[in-house]
Design a protein around this motif. Structure first.
Motif, mmCIF file in Angstrom:
data_model
loop_
_atom_site.group_PDB
_atom_site.id
_atom_site.type_symbol
_atom_site.label_atom_id
_atom_site.label_comp_id
_atom_site.label_asym_id
_atom_site.label_seq_id
_atom_site.Cartn_x
_atom_site.Cartn_y
_atom_site.Cartn_z
ATOM 1 N N LEU A 1 0.799 -1.348 -0.006
ATOM 2 C CA LEU A 1 0.032 -0.150 -0.065
ATOM 3 C C LEU A 1 0.920 1.321 0.113
ATOM 4 O O LEU A 1 0.533 2.191 -0.622
ATOM 5 C CB LEU A 1 -0.811 0.068 1.335
ATOM 6 N N ASP A 2 2.178 1.255 0.931
ATOM 7 C CA ASP A 2 2.980 2.436 0.660
ATOM 8 C C ASP A 2 3.489 2.490 -0.731
ATOM 9 O O ASP A 2 3.537 3.619 -1.263
ATOM 10 C CB ASP A 2 4.127 2.023 1.350
ATOM 11 N N LEU A 3 3.519 1.233 -1.637
ATOM 12 C CA LEU A 3 4.008 1.592 -2.945
ATOM 13 C C LEU A 3 3.008 2.090 -3.772
ATOM 14 O O LEU A 3 3.280 2.915 -4.564
ATOM 15 C CB LEU A 3 4.612 -0.004 -3.542
ATOM 16 N N LEU A 4 1.885 1.415 -3.455
ATOM 17 C CA LEU A 4 0.589 1.906 -4.198
ATOM 18 C C LEU A 4 0.527 3.578 -4.289
ATOM 19 O O LEU A 4 -0.042 4.245 -5.226
ATOM 20 C CB LEU A 4 -0.689 1.412 -3.796
ATOM 21 N N ALA A 5 0.671 4.063 -3.141
ATOM 22 C CA ALA A 5 0.599 5.673 -2.959
ATOM 23 C C ALA A 5 1.601 6.421 -3.767
ATOM 24 O O ALA A 5 1.225 7.466 -4.029
ATOM 25 C CB ALA A 5 0.848 5.895 -1.384
ATOM 26 N N THR A 6 2.727 5.494 -4.080
ATOM 27 C CA THR A 6 3.610 6.252 -5.219
ATOM 28 C C THR A 6 3.278 6.441 -6.572
ATOM 29 O O THR A 6 3.803 7.115 -7.453
ATOM 30 C CB THR A 6 4.971 5.871 -4.936
ATOM 31 N N THR A 7 2.091 5.645 -6.899
ATOM 32 C CA THR A 7 1.446 5.449 -8.232
ATOM 33 C C THR A 7 0.451 6.370 -8.747
ATOM 34 O O THR A 7 0.051 6.320 -9.739
ATOM 35 C CB THR A 7 1.119 4.024 -8.444
ATOM 36 N N VAL A 8 0.006 7.291 -7.485
ATOM 37 C CA VAL A 8 -1.110 8.170 -7.834
ATOM 38 C C VAL A 8 -0.616 9.386 -8.795
ATOM 39 O O VAL A 8 0.583 10.018 -8.420
ATOM 40 C CB VAL A 8 -1.555 9.025 -6.571
ATOM 41 N N VAL A 9 -1.362 9.796 -10.032
ATOM 42 C CA VAL A 9 -0.982 10.742 -10.817
ATOM 43 C C VAL A 9 -1.845 11.988 -10.280
ATOM 44 O O VAL A 9 -3.084 11.903 -10.493
ATOM 45 C CB VAL A 9 -1.258 10.279 -12.269
ATOM 46 N N PRO A 10 -1.192 12.928 -9.941
ATOM 47 C CA PRO A 10 -2.023 14.208 -9.551
ATOM 48 C C PRO A 10 -2.918 14.806 -10.320
ATOM 49 O O PRO A 10 -4.109 15.189 -10.276
ATOM 50 C CB PRO A 10 -0.741 15.093 -9.006
ATOM 51 N N GLU A 11 -2.568 14.828 -11.651
ATOM 52 C CA GLU A 11 -3.561 15.356 -12.589
ATOM 53 C C GLU A 11 -4.520 14.608 -12.737
ATOM 54 O O GLU A 11 -5.780 15.053 -13.252
ATOM 55 C CB GLU A 11 -2.570 15.250 -14.087
ATOM 56 N N ARG A 12 -4.508 13.113 -12.592
ATOM 57 C CA ARG A 12 -5.850 12.436 -12.818
ATOM 58 C C ARG A 12 -6.568 12.604 -11.505
ATOM 59 O O ARG A 12 -7.726 12.445 -11.319
ATOM 60 C CB ARG A 12 -5.197 11.002 -12.974
#
Length: 658
Positions: free
Chosen positions: A551-562
């Motif tokens: 889940l920590d890794l998943l947080a690094t995949t969020v694209v702010p523009e999306r």
């Protein structure tokens, strides 16, 4: 030494039952390799004149105690594909080619000795079936195995060779000296996890082993993996114009990997353990070559296992594939401690790479020089740093003392004084070198366009780059041509000059990993990025990796523009372990809170592999719900909205072009 198989993107093939390191995929066209230029020949001729004298000791130690090797030239996987080609280094014979640094050629000639060796009665090694070596200690009733290689196939072949030629006894214990894949992932080829669970086999490792195995590949695994292809020359042919080993070993084995967590962790230096009458005494060395590691003293054999704290090369203070900076001072201090504890008694030293050493005087001199090398690099980098020198200035002219340069065991076959000195600077000072112009420079493409314009356009740059190449100044021709490629990736002239420059720099390099990096860059400029390597993942580590790490890794995949200004909330439950997490998204930041639940929010429940498959985009949420593999209490809209906001890591990102 960490290897690329551990560094693959964890979002890939996460539902698979096991993981494999693959052989390099076939490519459609062969790259054009060029000959060494007169300038490169002159550099290598000078390098040959400055080599240490050859006393033959390394060759003798590497061949001493030979018993047998694998009967075929290739160790194969179950599907018939090669796991390791024992004949891959057969070309390393005779005179040094004009395309290889003579010191590196000599290193690989020593490593041509492969197979099963007896170091002493009751102590054996199998070397050069992989990048690393596996060691075996005989006990009255069985075997203790130290560092069971990278993949199951070569580990099994090594143990089969031992059973055939020495003694067919059961394995009583497996020791992982440190947290890098080539020292533990082959264990499932020689032991059954059920025997471990039943207490028939011990798995021994340093304290914090599982945490460090997980942490190093998790966050930066994809970036490390891509860069590891360069460092290890994974796609280079094994020939005089390509792959000349990796400094630590001949090549990486391909095949199936597994993971069996330790049943016993060693916590302190001096801690002793007796297995079937054989005493082992441990020295903790965390923060040196690995975040968690130990050396092992075997009193009955007067033998010292140095894991990877002392091998037959200068090692990396910071590995070029990427990792946290290691502590060169602590590294030196551990070797001082080893000398004080066992230097007066040791008659055999062996490591998990390269060949052993014999005789107390030899071992004391070896450990002293290894220690002095790391301490010299540390102390002199710090001295120069405190005189105001920048990392590149320190690296440019820092040289080991003459006595150390004459010692083959600290030559720059893997690490280099140059990049290790920069690593020392980085450990203390970080990325900023103190020069204001370097505080906020333009990014590579914008800088390249401005540089090309300043040189009068592409033709002006070509002229200067070609002149630098013609003069043998390949560092400068590479820098100039790199501007051309980043300003315009379609600039064929710049690409050609850059590839040719990288190639000559690779031929000149004593460090196998510098050579691999340069030659891989040349190959990709000429041929493009390889296909077929983007779908592998370390699924063999999935069970050992807690859900919160994913889940920590998943947080690094969020694209702010999306994500925009959307706010989402839901719960996750692992139906196997019962682990529960509250998940919220706001300000394009994904937050997971363990052992928390959000009242009124939807809850997604599934086994961890299914949860990961959904979150990392491997399997559709609705398909898992329809199949009964997952269930949602409440409205799943929040989960459906989150998934398109995520951008999964890729292993094929560009390096030698924008």
């Amino acid at each position: 030494m960490p290897i690329l198989s551990r560094a693959f993107a964890p979002g890939l093939l996460m539902l698979a039952a096991g993981s494999a390191t693959a052989a390099p995929p076939a490519t459609s066209t062969a790259p054009v390799s060029r000959d060494a230029t007169p300038a490169t020949r002159a550099v290598l001729a000078e390098a040959a004149r400055n080599l240490p004298p050859e006393d033959g000791q390394d060759f003798e130690f590497a061949q001493r105690g030979f018993i047998a090797t694998w009967p075929d030239s290739v160790i194969r996987q179950a599907n018939g594909q090669p796991s390791f080609n024992l004949a891959g280094n057969d070309f390393v014979e005779g005179a040094v080619p004009s395309t290889v640094n003579p010191a590196l050629w000599r290193q690989n000639k020593v490593m041509r000795a492969e197979g099963l060796f007896r170091l002493a009665p009751g102590l054996y090694q199998v070397r050069n079936f992989d990048n690393s070596s596996v060691s075996f200690i005989e006990t009255p009733r069985g075997w203790i195995v130290i560092d069971p290689l990278t993949v199951e196939e070569v580990a099994r072949a090594a143990f089969d060779l031992l059973k055939k030629h020495v003694a067919d006894k059961p394995i009583l214990a497996v020791i992982y000296t440190h947290s890098h894949t080539d020292h533990f992932a082959g264990a499932t080829g020689i032991i059954d996890p059920r025997d471990v669970a039943a207490g028939r086999i011990q798995i021994i490792a340093p304290k914090g082993f599982v945490e460090e195995v997980v942490s190093e590949w998790m966050m930066a695994g994809t970036a490390m993996g891509r860069r590891a292809f360069y460092q290890f020359g994974y796609f280079l042919p094994r020939d005089p114009k390509g792959h000349i080993g990796m400094g630590l070993g001949p090549a990486i084995a391909a095949g199936k990997q597994g993971f069996i967590p330790p049943t016993l962790e060693i916590e302190r230096t001096g801690q002793s353990l007796t297995i079937d009458g054989i005493e082992l005494v441990f020295q903790m060395t965390p923060g040196a070559e690995a975040p968690t590691e130990f050396n092992i003293w075997i009193p009955s054999l007067k033998a010292l296992c140095l894991a990877e704290t002392a091998t037959s090369t200068l090692h990396n203070v910071q590995t070029l594939r990427g990792a946290k900076v290691r502590d060169a001072k602590a590294w030196a201090d551990y070797l001082t401690e080893a000398l004080r504890m066992w230097g007066g008694e040791a008659e055999i030293s062996f490591a998990s790479h390269h060949w052993p050493r014999f005789g107390n005087g030899v071992i004391r001199g070896y450990l002293s020089n290894q220690r002095d090398t790391y301490k010299f690099i540390h102390d002199q980098a710090v001295r120069r740093m405190n005189q105001g020198q920048t990392p590149t200035e320190i690296a440019e002219d820092l040289k080991l003392p003459a006595a150390l340069r004459k010692d083959w065991s600290v030559r720059e076959f893997y690490g280099t004084v140059s990049h290790n000195a920069k690593a020392v600077y980085d450990r203390y000072m970080g990325w900023y070198d103190g020069v204001p112009a370097n505080l906020n420079p333009h990014p590579p493409v914008e800088k390249a366009r401005r540089m090309v314009k300043a040189m009068g356009g592409a033709k002006g740059l070509h002229k200067q780059a070609q002149a630098a190449f013609a003069s043998g100044d390949y560092r400068w021709s590479a820098e100039l041509a790199n501007y051309g490629v980043f300003a315009d990736p379609q600039d064929r002239t710049a690409r050609t000059i850059l590839a040719d420059s990288y190639e000559q720099l690779g031929y000149q390099a004593e460090s196998a990993i510098w050579r691999n990096i340069y030659l891989t860059g040349a190959r990709e400029l000429r041929q493009g990025r390889p296909d077929g390597f983007g779908r592998l993942g370390p699924s063999y580590l999935m069970a050992a990796t807690p859900l919160d790490k994913f889940l920590d890794l998943l947080a690094t995949t969020v694209v702010p523009e999306r994500a925009g200004d959307q706010r989402l909330a839901f719960n996750l439950v692992d139906s196997i372990s019962g682990d529960r997490f509250a998940i919220t998204l706001g300000n394009a930041v994904l937050v997971s809170e363990e052992n928390q639940a959000l009242p009124g929010a939807p809850t997604l429940t599934a086994p961890k592999p299914v949860l990961l498959g959904i979150l990392f985009g491997q399997v559709p949420l609705d398909a898992m719900l329809a199949a009964g593999q997952a269930r949602v209490e409440g409205d799943p809209a929040a989960i459906r909205k989150l998934l398109p906001m995520l951008e999964q890591p890729r292993l094929d990102f560009a390096i030698v072009e924008p």
